[in-house]
Structure formats: structure tokens, C-alpha cells
Motif scaffolding. Structure first.
Motif, PDB file in Angstrom:
ATOM      1  N   ALA A 177       0.813  -1.219   0.000  1.00 42.52           N
ATOM      2  CA  ALA A 177       0.000   0.000   0.000  1.00 42.52           C
ATOM      3  C   ALA A 177       0.846   1.268   0.000  1.00 42.52           C
ATOM      4  O   ALA A 177       0.332   2.359  -0.255  1.00 42.52           O
ATOM      5  N   GLY A 178       2.160   1.124   0.295  1.00 44.81           N
ATOM      6  CA  GLY A 178       3.026   2.290   0.342  1.00 44.81           C
ATOM      7  C   GLY A 178       2.723   3.206   1.512  1.00 44.81           C
ATOM      8  O   GLY A 178       2.720   4.436   1.375  1.00 44.81           O
ATOM      9  N   VAL A 179       2.485   2.592   2.698  1.00 47.96           N
ATOM     10  CA  VAL A 179       2.143   3.376   3.891  1.00 47.96           C
ATOM     11  C   VAL A 179       3.067   2.982   5.038  1.00 47.96           C
ATOM     12  O   VAL A 179       3.663   1.902   5.024  1.00 47.96           O
ATOM     13  N   PRO A 180       3.196   3.827   6.064  1.00 46.14           N
ATOM     14  CA  PRO A 180       4.047   3.492   7.208  1.00 46.14           C
ATOM     15  C   PRO A 180       3.377   2.514   8.163  1.00 46.14           C
ATOM     16  O   PRO A 180       2.160   2.282   8.095  1.00 46.14           O
ATOM     17  N   ILE A 181       4.200   1.947   9.045  1.00 44.13           N
ATOM     18  CA  ILE A 181       3.705   1.106  10.133  1.00 44.13           C
ATOM     19  C   ILE A 181       3.849   1.895  11.430  1.00 44.13           C
ATOM     20  O   ILE A 181       4.912   2.457  11.714  1.00 44.13           O
ATOM     21  N   ILE A 182       2.777   1.927  12.221  1.00 45.18           N
ATOM     22  CA  ILE A 182       2.802   2.608  13.516  1.00 45.18           C
ATOM     23  C   ILE A 182       2.829   1.543  14.610  1.00 45.18           C
ATOM     24  O   ILE A 182       1.844   0.817  14.800  1.00 45.18           O
ATOM     25  N   PRO A 183       3.954   1.381  15.336  1.00 49.82           N
ATOM     26  CA  PRO A 183       4.008   0.377  16.407  1.00 49.82           C
ATOM     27  C   PRO A 183       3.277   0.860  17.663  1.00 49.82           C
ATOM     28  O   PRO A 183       3.462   2.001  18.090  1.00 49.82           O
ATOM     29  N   VAL A 184       2.438   0.000  18.217  1.00 54.55           N
ATOM     30  CA  VAL A 184       1.694   0.328  19.434  1.00 54.55           C
ATOM     31  C   VAL A 184       1.823  -0.832  20.418  1.00 54.55           C
ATOM     32  O   VAL A 184       1.628  -1.995  20.044  1.00 54.55           O
ATOM     33  N   VAL A 185       2.162  -0.534  21.659  1.00 58.26           N
ATOM     34  CA  VAL A 185       2.207  -1.579  22.680  1.00 58.26           C
ATOM     35  C   VAL A 185       1.281  -1.201  23.833  1.00 58.26           C
ATOM     36  O   VAL A 185       1.151  -0.027  24.183  1.00 58.26           O
ATOM     37  N   ILE A 186       0.635  -2.220  24.372  1.00 59.97           N
ATOM     38  CA  ILE A 186      -0.308  -2.045  25.473  1.00 59.97           C
ATOM     39  C   ILE A 186       0.143  -2.938  26.619  1.00 59.97           C
ATOM     40  O   ILE A 186       0.518  -4.107  26.403  1.00 59.97           O
ATOM     41  N   TRP A 187       0.116  -2.417  27.830  1.00 60.89           N
ATOM     42  CA  TRP A 187       0.513  -3.203  28.996  1.00 60.89           C
ATOM     43  C   TRP A 187      -0.515  -3.022  30.111  1.00 60.89           C
ATOM     44  O   TRP A 187      -0.889  -1.901  30.435  1.00 60.89           O
TER      45      TRP A 187
END
Length: 252
Positions: A139-149
Motif C-alpha cells: 500500500a506504500g504506507v508506514p507502520i505505527i508500532p503500538v504496545v499495550i501493557w
């Protein structure tokens, strides 16, 4: 404007208040205000996706989550999932859901995915599937990393749900966008390493109960190690396949 999605978020916030959940969110500014992006989330419990959408409300955006087809088959949750434009995933034939996710991304949507594919019983970050990276590349888009704790304390695999007023603290961290690059394997490895670092960072300021089931063995808890958890997952998968095979065997 999405009145149904907005109303459900309002209902969720009311439930959070009644449960006494205490959220700490960092990095919400890393959610892009416009354009498509893959939102990659770690998976420790059944309610992760509810909390993962909170940072996206800073730029007034909504996440379209990829979720197993069985949730859409339900007469209760199915209509809601469809009106919120989430994406059903058939684990036996995932090509259609992959293509749908890529179309959403190209149309400028945020698509939420779990690169681990299943809940981590160890609460450590498991090995990643490459789907998030491949979607971002196509898709030519960025990846946004998200972590939940902390979400694992509410409801996770193998333990009763705790949906009353628990006053549970839940930490959410959003990392900087990762622009896609080839090969997908290297992009996947960077994403996993980034999410491991983010998770370690929010764990440092979180109070862990010694010996608790929701605390990783590395931090003094009674959760299985990553290796032990992987063995449990493999045994469960083998049992599930054997059961399906037996159900498909005609009677003599």
C-alpha cells in the motif's frame, strides 16, 4: 463523521470510568492525522483492540481492525463489526482479508493488526508474521508500532475476565512511524525489535505483583516463558487440527 463508531467509543469510555481503569498514553502524536497506516499492536488479552483505538482519537481518527471471522458471524457482534468497517479474517483463507486491508490502506484508512496473530501467553512479544510489513509495502504506507501493557489483567487466555471496578492501570505507547522497505523480513524484524523496546520502556514504570499470573517470568511473575508458551500454543494447535480431522472422518 461516523456517529455509530463515535457512540461506541463514548460507551467504551463510560465503561472504562465504571471499571476505574487508569490510562497512561504516550506518543499519540505519532498517529498520522491523515493518510493510511498499518497500526501494529502487541496481543496480551481479548480487550487489547478496545484500548488500542484510544491514541487514534488524538487526531480524531478511527482504526479498522482485522478480526477473526467468527466475531462477524455472531448475531450480536457481527452487525457492529460491519458497521464499524472492521475486516473479517478467515484463518483458513486469509487472501481476501489481506486484499481488503490493502484497499483500506490505499484509501487512507488506519488498519489495526496483531503481528503475533494470537495472544501471547507469556506476555512477551512472540515472533511476528510478515503480513503487517507486506501490507505496508504493497500500500506504500508506514507502520505505527503500538504496545499495550496491563490489558492482560482484564481478560486474557486461560483466566477469568475481570470486568468489574478493578482500578487497573493500563499503559499504551505509540512509536514513531516506520517507513516500509524491502525485504519484508527485515522490516518485520525491525518492527518487532521496536515494539520490544517500547514494551520494556512502559514496563519500567509499571508496578508488577511478584508471582502474579499476568506478570512475565522475566519480571518475577508466574506466566510461562516465551519458549514454554510457544510449546503450549503448538500443542493446542495440534489438538485443534486433530479434532477437526476426527470430525471430518465418516463413521464406519
Amino acid at each position: 463523521m461516523e456517529p455509530v463508531y463515535r457512540s461506541i467509543i463514548g460507551l467504551a469510555r463510560t465503561l472504562f470510568f465504571l471499571e476505574g481503569l487508569k490510562f497512561t498514553v504516550t506518543g499519540a502524536e505519532n498517529i498520522p492525522a491523515t493518510g493510511g497506516a498499518v497500526v501494529a499492536i502487541n496481543h496480551t488479552g481479548y480487550t487489547d483492540f478496545i484500548y488500542a483505538g484510544l491514541p487514534a482519537r488524538t487526531p480524531k481518527r478511527y482504526i479498522r481492525f482485522m478480526a477473526k471471522k467468527e466475531v462477524f458471524d455472531s448475531s450480536v457482534s457481527g452487525p457492529i463489526m460491519r458497521v464499524l468497517k472492521h475486516i473479517p479474517v478467515d484463518r483458513t483463507a486469509g487472501a481476501d482479508s489481506y486484499l481488503a486491508a490493502v484497499d483500506y490502506l490505499k484509501a487512507g484508512e488506519l488498519v489495526g493488526v496483531y503481528p503475533e496473530a494470537t495472544i501471547s501467553r507469556s506476555f512477551e512479544i512472540k515472533e511476528f508474521k510478515s503480513g503487517a510489513a507486506r501490507m505496508a509495502l504493497e500500500a506504500g504506507v508506514p507502520i505505527i508500532p503500538v504496545v499495550i501493557w496491563g490489558a492482560q489483567r482484564i481478560w486474557t487466555k486461560g483466566f477469568p475476565k475481570r470486568l468489574g471496578r478493578t482500578n487497573t492501570p493500563i499503559s499504551i505507547a505509540v512509536g514513531k512511524p516506520i517507513e516500509p522497505y524491502e525485504p519484508a523480513a527485515d522490516l518485520t524484524a525491525e518492527l518487532r525489535a521496536t515494539m520490544q523496546s517500547l514494551l520494556a520502556g512502559i514496563q519500567e514504570t509499571y508496578e508488577h505483583e511478584p508471582g502474579a499470573y499476568w506478570v512475565p517470568a522475566r519480571l518475577g511473575g508466574s506466566a510461562p516463558t516465551l519458549e514454554e508458551a510457544n510449546a503450549l500454543d503448538e500443542a493446542e494447535a495440534a489438538e485443534r487440527l486433530a479434532r477437526k480431522a476426527a470430525e471430518g472422518t465418516p463413521e464406519a
